[in-house]
Motif scaffolding. Structure first.
Motif, PDB file in Angstrom:
ATOM      1  N   VAL A 286       0.871  -1.177   0.000  1.00 21.64           N
ATOM      2  CA  VAL A 286       0.000   0.000   0.000  1.00 21.64           C
ATOM      3  C   VAL A 286       0.910   1.229   0.000  1.00 21.64           C
ATOM      4  CG1 VAL A 286      -1.940  -1.125   1.158  1.00 21.64           C
ATOM      5  CG2 VAL A 286      -0.175  -0.005   2.529  1.00 21.64           C
ATOM      6  N   GLU A 287       0.376   2.373  -0.443  1.00 22.93           N
ATOM      7  CA  GLU A 287       1.150   3.608  -0.469  1.00 22.93           C
ATOM      8  C   GLU A 287       0.598   4.579   0.573  1.00 22.93           C
ATOM      9  OE1 GLU A 287       2.241   4.955  -4.536  1.00 22.93           O
ATOM     10  OE2 GLU A 287       0.970   3.297  -5.179  1.00 22.93           O
ATOM     11  N   GLY A 288       1.324   5.668   0.766  1.00 23.94           N
ATOM     12  CA  GLY A 288       0.939   6.632   1.786  1.00 23.94           C
ATOM     13  C   GLY A 288      -0.522   7.055   1.713  1.00 23.94           C
TER      14      GLY A 288
ATOM     15  N   GLY B 139       7.190   5.023  10.035  1.00 18.16           N
ATOM     16  CA  GLY B 139       5.920   5.142  10.748  1.00 18.16           C
ATOM     17  C   GLY B 139       5.879   6.372  11.635  1.00 18.16           C
ATOM     18  N   ASN B 140       6.967   6.612  12.348  1.00 21.34           N
ATOM     19  CA  ASN B 140       7.046   7.779  13.220  1.00 21.34           C
ATOM     20  C   ASN B 140       6.932   9.070  12.424  1.00 21.34           C
ATOM     21  OD1 ASN B 140       8.850   9.922  14.752  1.00 21.34           O
ATOM     22  ND2 ASN B 140       8.145   8.445  16.280  1.00 21.34           N
ATOM     23  N   ALA B 141       7.648   9.139  11.312  1.00 27.04           N
ATOM     24  CA  ALA B 141       7.627  10.352  10.484  1.00 27.04           C
ATOM     25  C   ALA B 141       6.234  10.590   9.915  1.00 27.04           C
ATOM     26  CB  ALA B 141       8.655  10.237   9.358  1.00 27.04           C
ATOM     27  N   VAL B 142       5.616   9.536   9.410  1.00 26.22           N
ATOM     28  CA  VAL B 142       4.283   9.658   8.807  1.00 26.22           C
ATOM     29  C   VAL B 142       3.269  10.127   9.854  1.00 26.22           C
ATOM     30  CG1 VAL B 142       2.350   8.292   7.925  1.00 26.22           C
ATOM     31  CG2 VAL B 142       4.620   8.028   6.916  1.00 26.22           C
ATOM     32  N   LEU B 143       3.308   9.491  11.030  1.00 30.32           N
ATOM     33  CA  LEU B 143       2.310   9.813  12.049  1.00 30.32           C
ATOM     34  C   LEU B 143       2.497  11.226  12.595  1.00 30.32           C
ATOM     35  CD1 LEU B 143       2.243   6.364  13.782  1.00 30.32           C
ATOM     36  CD2 LEU B 143       0.267   7.494  12.723  1.00 30.32           C
ATOM     37  N   LYS B 144       3.736  11.613  12.878  1.00 31.47           N
ATOM     38  CA  LYS B 144       3.961  12.953  13.408  1.00 31.47           C
ATOM     39  C   LYS B 144       3.655  14.022  12.357  1.00 31.47           C
ATOM     40  CE  LYS B 144       7.302  11.911  17.079  1.00 31.47           C
ATOM     41  NZ  LYS B 144       8.751  11.720  17.317  1.00 31.47           N
ATOM     42  N   ALA B 145       3.997  13.740  11.099  1.00 30.92           N
ATOM     43  CA  ALA B 145       3.678  14.703  10.038  1.00 30.92           C
ATOM     44  C   ALA B 145       2.164  14.841   9.911  1.00 30.92           C
ATOM     45  CB  ALA B 145       4.296  14.269   8.714  1.00 30.92           C
TER      46      ALA B 145
ATOM     47  N   LYS C 143       2.701  11.262   0.546  1.00 33.52           N
ATOM     48  CA  LYS C 143       1.467  10.638   0.066  1.00 33.52           C
ATOM     49  C   LYS C 143       0.448  10.505   1.193  1.00 33.52           C
ATOM     50  CE  LYS C 143       3.247   8.066  -3.908  1.00 33.52           C
ATOM     51  NZ  LYS C 143       3.867   6.764  -4.283  1.00 33.52           N
ATOM     52  N   ALA C 144       0.919  10.213   2.404  1.00 29.28           N
ATOM     53  CA  ALA C 144      -0.006  10.132   3.542  1.00 29.28           C
ATOM     54  C   ALA C 144      -0.616  11.505   3.802  1.00 29.28           C
ATOM     55  CB  ALA C 144       0.720   9.616   4.784  1.00 29.28           C
ATOM     56  N   ALA C 145       0.213  12.548   3.770  1.00 27.78           N
ATOM     57  CA  ALA C 145      -0.289  13.899   4.019  1.00 27.78           C
ATOM     58  C   ALA C 145      -1.296  14.299   2.952  1.00 27.78           C
ATOM     59  CB  ALA C 145       0.874  14.889   4.066  1.00 27.78           C
ATOM     60  N   GLU C 146      -1.030  13.935   1.720  1.00 32.17           N
ATOM     61  CA  GLU C 146      -1.963  14.263   0.649  1.00 32.17           C
ATOM     62  C   GLU C 146      -3.294  13.538   0.859  1.00 32.17           C
ATOM     63  OE1 GLU C 146      -0.550  13.393  -3.281  1.00 32.17           O
ATOM     64  OE2 GLU C 146      -2.467  13.953  -4.176  1.00 32.17           O
ATOM     65  N   GLY C 147      -3.213  12.268   1.236  1.00 36.00           N
ATOM     66  CA  GLY C 147      -4.429  11.506   1.496  1.00 36.00           C
ATOM     67  C   GLY C 147      -5.214  12.076   2.660  1.00 36.00           C
TER      68      GLY C 147
ATOM     69  N   ASP D  41      -5.172  21.682  -1.952  1.00 43.22           N
ATOM     70  CA  ASP D  41      -5.139  20.768  -3.092  1.00 43.22           C
ATOM     71  C   ASP D  41      -3.724  20.703  -3.644  1.00 43.22           C
ATOM     72  OD1 ASP D  41      -5.319  19.365  -5.406  1.00 43.22           O
ATOM     73  OD2 ASP D  41      -7.049  20.441  -6.184  1.00 43.22           O
ATOM     74  N   TRP D  42      -3.118  19.535  -3.488  1.00 51.97           N
ATOM     75  CA  TRP D  42      -1.707  19.382  -3.864  1.00 51.97           C
ATOM     76  C   TRP D  42      -1.471  19.539  -5.345  1.00 51.97           C
ATOM     77  CZ3 TRP D  42       2.245  17.252  -0.384  1.00 51.97           C
ATOM     78  CH2 TRP D  42       1.823  17.338   0.953  1.00 51.97           C
ATOM     79  N   ALA D  43      -2.526  19.343  -6.162  1.00 57.13           N
ATOM     80  CA  ALA D  43      -2.342  19.493  -7.598  1.00 57.13           C
ATOM     81  C   ALA D  43      -2.135  20.959  -7.979  1.00 57.13           C
ATOM     82  CB  ALA D  43      -3.550  18.925  -8.344  1.00 57.13           C
ATOM     83  N   GLU D  44      -2.477  21.870  -7.071  1.00 55.83           N
ATOM     84  CA  GLU D  44      -2.433  23.301  -7.380  1.00 55.83           C
ATOM     85  C   GLU D  44      -1.039  23.897  -7.278  1.00 55.83           C
ATOM     86  OE1 GLU D  44      -4.792  25.593  -8.189  1.00 55.83           O
ATOM     87  OE2 GLU D  44      -6.497  24.229  -8.254  1.00 55.83           O
ATOM     88  N   HIS D  45      -0.083  23.122  -6.817  1.00 59.47           N
ATOM     89  CA  HIS D  45       1.186  23.751  -6.439  1.00 59.47           C
ATOM     90  C   HIS D  45       2.283  23.670  -7.503  1.00 59.47           C
ATOM     91  CE1 HIS D  45      -0.096  25.012  -2.467  1.00 59.47           C
ATOM     92  NE2 HIS D  45      -0.816  23.901  -2.444  1.00 59.47           N
ATOM     93  N   GLY D  46       1.898  23.369  -8.730  1.00 60.46           N
ATOM     94  CA  GLY D  46       2.809  23.590  -9.868  1.00 60.46           C
ATOM     95  C   GLY D  46       3.716  22.436 -10.236  1.00 60.46           C
ATOM     96  N   GLY D  47       4.101  21.634  -9.286  1.00 63.01           N
ATOM     97  CA  GLY D  47       4.950  20.507  -9.637  1.00 63.01           C
ATOM     98  C   GLY D  47       6.195  20.434  -8.789  1.00 63.01           C
ATOM     99  N   ALA D  48       6.750  19.240  -8.719  1.00 65.67           N
ATOM    100  CA  ALA D  48       7.941  18.975  -7.914  1.00 65.67           C
ATOM    101  C   ALA D  48       9.141  18.844  -8.837  1.00 65.67           C
ATOM    102  CB  ALA D  48       7.739  17.693  -7.125  1.00 65.67           C
ATOM    103  N   PRO D  49      10.228  19.585  -8.583  1.00 62.35           N
ATOM    104  CA  PRO D  49      11.399  19.486  -9.446  1.00 62.35           C
ATOM    105  C   PRO D  49      12.239  18.251  -9.138  1.00 62.35           C
ATOM    106  CG  PRO D  49      11.824  21.072  -7.708  1.00 62.35           C
ATOM    107  CD  PRO D  49      10.394  20.601  -7.528  1.00 62.35           C
TER     108      PRO D  49
END
Lengths: 343, 343
Positions: free
Chosen positions: A219-221, A239-245, B244-248, B284-292
């Protein structure tokens, strides 16, 4: 009536001991099947308990018992050094009660590092488990999923991730009510060749553990908050980074939602607060009762450092339920059902 | 007027080629200093450009030029295999234009894996850089921070994290406008002995790189959205999972907050949408132009797979600005200023 006893660290967390005392009394009054052994500086803790509505009665009936601990471990102390120096800390004495059978479960909002170190040193390892892991229940689109490890073991071996899967699934089933918990392995993509050596080796072990595990692959993030699987397994660093973020992001979102709602309500703070209430509680990680340390003999729950009385009450009741449901027995059975792996 | 040319993959992303064509025309009309080389299936792309307001004029003036690519790489294809099989893909031909100096920057909302693989194989490595990394700008309490690596290099060495720090700081300064960008290293705690071997070794290299780097030590997951440092460095496995977790989570929060706001507005969808507007766009993460992709010679921006015309326009303009600001030169200078490290 046979009551289950939970040993609670009165001194741990940003709002201790006041909010811990209040939460403990509230939990004891709410659940007749609960007794609390409240461990901390008695001169501080007793008046706080007595000041709560129902507190004197709870003490008199033994629903709340006090155990004096002359020392406490601070949030910023080095866990192992502090444990070595402070032999009679509230965390240490509360865990002693679990080890010696005077309590069936442990709850603390204190230093996660100190709780993990004290439990790892003080309690037996669950049979067959190489390394304990912290499981964290997170609110998803489909309900609740379990992410582990949240930071107990930052450099696991593949076999540790296999054990985590079995322990996480047992926790999801016994405590969170998932009937047939599915397991995913966190990776950077869904394809077989993706990720690190560790992840690819763990994937082989997990796939080979059917039917003991319902392993669903990588599975992905973004799957985390979608609730794609009931259990998501990863190393304690990630896991720690994901949860704290995620927690930090939730705080930021909540603040922005509040401002947005306030503007939409023409500046009416009361209406805005009421409208946001349930969502705010759901987004507040301190509200979710605590994360169990899985893989030691006994129920060990670590609450959020920001826990207020409400969160303490939730956490103590969760600890009681986990012990009553025999989480430790379910874990041991789940690990025993795994195929043997050469370490 | 000297115009900067951006090569755009017309075929990449969930909404391609329609929304890519629309976004490209909008960007070209907005910025007189921009020319776009739009690469894709010309029979599909030309009518889409012509159908946009101002599209025919942009083609006639050469503000948008079409380059036919008979093949496209799907989001689910294996990147390296697809690149081997499809020699004339839109991603490949657009990157050829950058390598040969016919374009100063590249933008695609297509497969991240294919963009990274094609750029890594097709463009020269920036001088002194061992491995490229994807940098992702995230909205924080204090503005914007850069997290890297977002997944190009899942098993880096400590020296790669050092390079990432220099590249991330250059990006933060040149493109995001951070005057004196600070750098943090993602870890599970602030104490020196925390974390993995990799993190502890990288911390030594980063600390030794002063004054070339403004290294501030370990940061934790919750520091990310607080904006504690302008740049946060981590391995591509952890970075990918966190982002990806933050985006979700952002998607889930937005959905729930929308429902909450709608209820608070008595079911008035228009008012709720208007109240949420700016916040929703920010989340909305799609709004931020892109990742270099940092560390290759040339400007390579990878947009979100969900990019609509608005996101494409933002991304193409961001690619132009990055090339104009000489991001590649700033990166090379930042890496050259680092102390030498035995690999």
């Amino acid at each position: 009536l046979s009551r289950l006893r939970v040993a609670v660290d009165a001194m741990g967390g940003d709002l201790a001991p006041r909010e811990v005392a209040a939460g403990v009394v509230a939990a004891a009054l709410e659940s007749p099947a609960l007794e609390v052994l409240l461990v901390g500086d008695e001169a501080l803790v007793r008046p706080l308990v007595e000041a709560e509505p129902g507190g004197r009665g709870a003490l008199a009936e033994g629903r709340v018992a006090l155990l004096h601990a002359p020392e406490a471990i601070g949030m910023d102390e080095h866990p192992v050094e502090a444990l070595r120096r402070k032999r009679r800390s509230s965390i240490g004495l509360a865990l002693d009660a679990v080890r010696e059978g005077r309590a069936g479960a442990f709850w603390s909002a204190g230093s996660t590092g100190a709780c993990v170190a004290a439990a790892s040193l003080g309690l037996k390892r669950a049979a067959g488990v190489r390394r304990p892991a912290i499981a964290c229940a997170i609110p998803t689109r489909r309900g609740v999923s379990v992410l582990l490890d949240a930071g107990a073991n930052v450099a696991p071996k593949a076999v540790d991730l296999l054990h985590q899967a079995a322990m996480g699934a047992a926790y999801a089933r016994v405590v969170l009510g998932a009937a047939e918990p599915t397991v995913g392995l966190l990776n950077v993509g869904a394809e077989e060749e993706k990720g690190t050596e560790l992840v690819r080796e763990a994937a082989r072990l997990l796939a080979a553990a059917a039917p003991a595990l319902r392993y669903r692959g990588f599975v992905e993030g973004h799957d985390l908050f979608r609730g794609t699987t009931d259990v998501v397994v990863t190393d304690g660093f990630t896991g720690n980074a994901v949860l704290k973020a995620a927690e930090g992001q939730a705080e930021l979102h909540l603040e922005r939602f509040r401002a947005c709602l306030l503007a939409a309500q023409g500046g009416d703070e009361g209406r805005a607060r009421a409208a946001l209430g349930p969502l705010a509680r759901d987004m507040d990680w301190a509200e979710h009762g605590g994360a169990p340390l899985l893989g030691v003999e006994g129920v060990v729950l670590i609450g959020h450092g920001r826990s207020d009385a409400r969160a303490v009450r939730t956490g103590v009741l969760a600890a009681r339920r986990a012990a009553e449901a025999d989480l430790a027995g379910a874990l041991a059975a789940a690990v025993a059902a795994l195929p043997a792996v050469a370490a």
